[in-house]
Design a protein around this motif. Sequence first.
Motif, short mmCIF file in Angstrom:
data_model
loop_
_atom_site.label_atom_id
_atom_site.label_comp_id
_atom_site.label_asym_id
_atom_site.label_seq_id
_atom_site.Cartn_x
_atom_site.Cartn_y
_atom_site.Cartn_z
N LYS A 121 0.84 -1.19 0.00
CA LYS A 121 0.00 0.00 0.00
C LYS A 121 0.88 1.25 0.00
O LYS A 121 1.85 1.33 0.74
CB LYS A 121 -0.93 -0.02 1.21
CG LYS A 121 -1.93 -1.16 1.17
CD LYS A 121 -2.76 -1.20 2.45
CE LYS A 121 -3.84 -2.28 2.36
NZ LYS A 121 -3.27 -3.64 2.29
N ILE A 122 0.53 2.22 -0.85
CA ILE A 122 1.28 3.46 -0.95
C ILE A 122 0.61 4.49 -0.04
O ILE A 122 -0.56 4.82 -0.22
CB ILE A 122 1.29 3.98 -2.40
CG1 ILE A 122 1.80 2.89 -3.35
CG2 ILE A 122 2.15 5.24 -2.52
CD1 ILE A 122 1.50 3.18 -4.81
N ARG A 123 1.35 4.98 0.95
CA ARG A 123 0.80 5.90 1.93
C ARG A 123 1.22 7.33 1.60
O ARG A 123 2.37 7.58 1.26
CB ARG A 123 1.24 5.48 3.34
CG ARG A 123 0.65 4.12 3.69
CD ARG A 123 1.02 3.60 5.05
NE ARG A 123 0.19 2.42 5.34
CZ ARG A 123 0.34 1.65 6.42
NH1 ARG A 123 1.30 1.90 7.30
NH2 ARG A 123 -0.46 0.62 6.60
N HIS A 124 0.27 8.25 1.72
CA HIS A 124 0.49 9.64 1.33
C HIS A 124 0.16 10.58 2.48
O HIS A 124 -0.63 10.25 3.36
CB HIS A 124 -0.44 10.02 0.16
CG HIS A 124 -0.24 9.23 -1.09
ND1 HIS A 124 0.33 9.76 -2.22
CD2 HIS A 124 -0.55 7.95 -1.40
CE1 HIS A 124 0.37 8.85 -3.18
NE2 HIS A 124 -0.16 7.74 -2.71
N VAL A 125 0.73 11.79 2.42
CA VAL A 125 0.31 12.87 3.31
C VAL A 125 0.37 14.18 2.53
O VAL A 125 1.35 14.47 1.84
CB VAL A 125 1.17 12.95 4.60
CG1 VAL A 125 2.66 13.11 4.29
CG2 VAL A 125 0.70 14.10 5.49
N LEU A 126 -0.71 14.94 2.59
CA LEU A 126 -0.76 16.32 2.11
C LEU A 126 -0.68 17.19 3.36
O LEU A 126 -1.52 17.08 4.25
CB LEU A 126 -2.05 16.58 1.34
CG LEU A 126 -2.23 15.81 0.03
CD1 LEU A 126 -3.68 15.91 -0.45
CD2 LEU A 126 -1.29 16.35 -1.03
N TYR A 127 0.31 18.08 3.42
CA TYR A 127 0.66 18.70 4.70
C TYR A 127 -0.22 19.87 5.14
O TYR A 127 -0.39 20.08 6.33
CB TYR A 127 2.11 19.16 4.66
CG TYR A 127 3.09 18.01 4.79
CD1 TYR A 127 3.34 17.42 6.01
CD2 TYR A 127 3.74 17.51 3.68
CE1 TYR A 127 4.21 16.36 6.14
CE2 TYR A 127 4.62 16.44 3.78
CZ TYR A 127 4.85 15.87 5.02
OH TYR A 127 5.71 14.81 5.12
N ASN A 183 1.79 9.49 13.79
CA ASN A 183 2.22 10.89 13.79
C ASN A 183 2.42 11.32 12.35
O ASN A 183 2.69 10.51 11.47
CB ASN A 183 3.55 11.06 14.55
CG ASN A 183 3.42 10.76 16.03
OD1 ASN A 183 2.75 11.47 16.76
ND2 ASN A 183 4.06 9.68 16.47
N VAL A 184 2.31 12.61 12.10
CA VAL A 184 2.54 13.12 10.75
C VAL A 184 4.03 13.08 10.44
O VAL A 184 4.84 13.69 11.14
CB VAL A 184 2.00 14.56 10.60
CG1 VAL A 184 2.34 15.12 9.23
CG2 VAL A 184 0.50 14.59 10.82
N TYR A 185 4.38 12.34 9.40
CA TYR A 185 5.79 12.21 9.01
C TYR A 185 6.31 13.53 8.44
O TYR A 185 5.65 14.20 7.65
CB TYR A 185 5.96 11.13 7.94
CG TYR A 185 7.34 11.12 7.33
CD1 TYR A 185 8.41 10.53 8.00
CD2 TYR A 185 7.59 11.76 6.11
CE1 TYR A 185 9.68 10.56 7.45
CE2 TYR A 185 8.86 11.79 5.56
CZ TYR A 185 9.90 11.19 6.24
OH TYR A 185 11.17 11.23 5.71
N THR A 186 7.52 13.91 8.85
CA THR A 186 8.18 15.07 8.27
C THR A 186 9.60 14.70 7.90
O THR A 186 10.25 13.93 8.60
CB THR A 186 8.20 16.25 9.26
OG1 THR A 186 8.73 15.81 10.50
CG2 THR A 186 6.80 16.78 9.48
N PRO A 187 10.11 15.20 6.78
CA PRO A 187 11.46 14.84 6.34
C PRO A 187 12.53 15.35 7.29
O PRO A 187 12.30 16.29 8.07
CB PRO A 187 11.58 15.54 4.98
CG PRO A 187 10.19 15.89 4.58
CD PRO A 187 9.43 16.08 5.84
N ALA A 188 13.70 14.74 7.20
CA ALA A 188 14.83 15.19 8.00
C ALA A 188 15.26 16.57 7.56
O ALA A 188 15.00 16.99 6.44
CB ALA A 188 15.99 14.19 7.85
N ALA A 189 15.96 17.29 8.45
CA ALA A 189 16.45 18.63 8.14
C ALA A 189 17.32 18.55 6.89
O ALA A 189 18.11 17.65 6.70
CB ALA A 189 17.26 19.17 9.30
N GLY A 190 17.14 19.55 6.02
CA GLY A 190 17.86 19.56 4.76
C GLY A 190 16.94 19.27 3.60
O GLY A 190 17.08 19.84 2.53
#
Length: 199
Positions: A121-127, A183-190
């Motif tokens: 399953k492909i999981r998505h988030v629109l922020y 939890n809402v995933y957020t990318p690493a700094a950078g």
Amino acid sequence: MAMEKNKVKFGLNKVHYAKITSYDEEGVPTFATPVRIPGAVSLSIDAEGEASNFYADDGVYYVINNNSGYTGDLEIALVPLEFATDILGEKLDEKGVLTETNTAEVSQFALLFEFTGDKRKIRHVLYCCSASRPATEGQTTEDSKEVKTETISIKASALPNGLVKAKTCESTDASTYDGWYKNVYTPAAGTASKTTVKA
């Protein structure tokens, strides 16, 4: 270990919303814990913004990519009470009646969902989403019953740090994939500025 690659996708499931409860001085949001929206029927979103060309030296010198987010519709069985109060600004009074006023403030939220693939399953988030109020409709019951769904118009724009959307793929690690709806995933700094997540 990497996931197997999908060849196709189909189906919509596990739609969640996570309210943006605040922004810090740098415009970084705090998200509430994701909440399930049951009865998801369909989601159709279109990319907004077009590329434009800058011409110099008798040719295309630079291509400007205008990413204006996404707009579309989320069709569900019924708008949940929690979504109506958390996001649409409706109020539940002491008698258990849901009321709507012309001064209701609509809240921004992240929208999480997944499409079924043939392998994973492909999981998505629109922020950074905003939602419109659904229309109210119904009809008399005839020989057969027809289910009436509700549709919410969604506008997804960029966060102040430029982040619009993220999705899992075959290289996503297991802990990130398994915790997608916690939890809402957020990318690493950078990649983008770090977003605080409310547990």
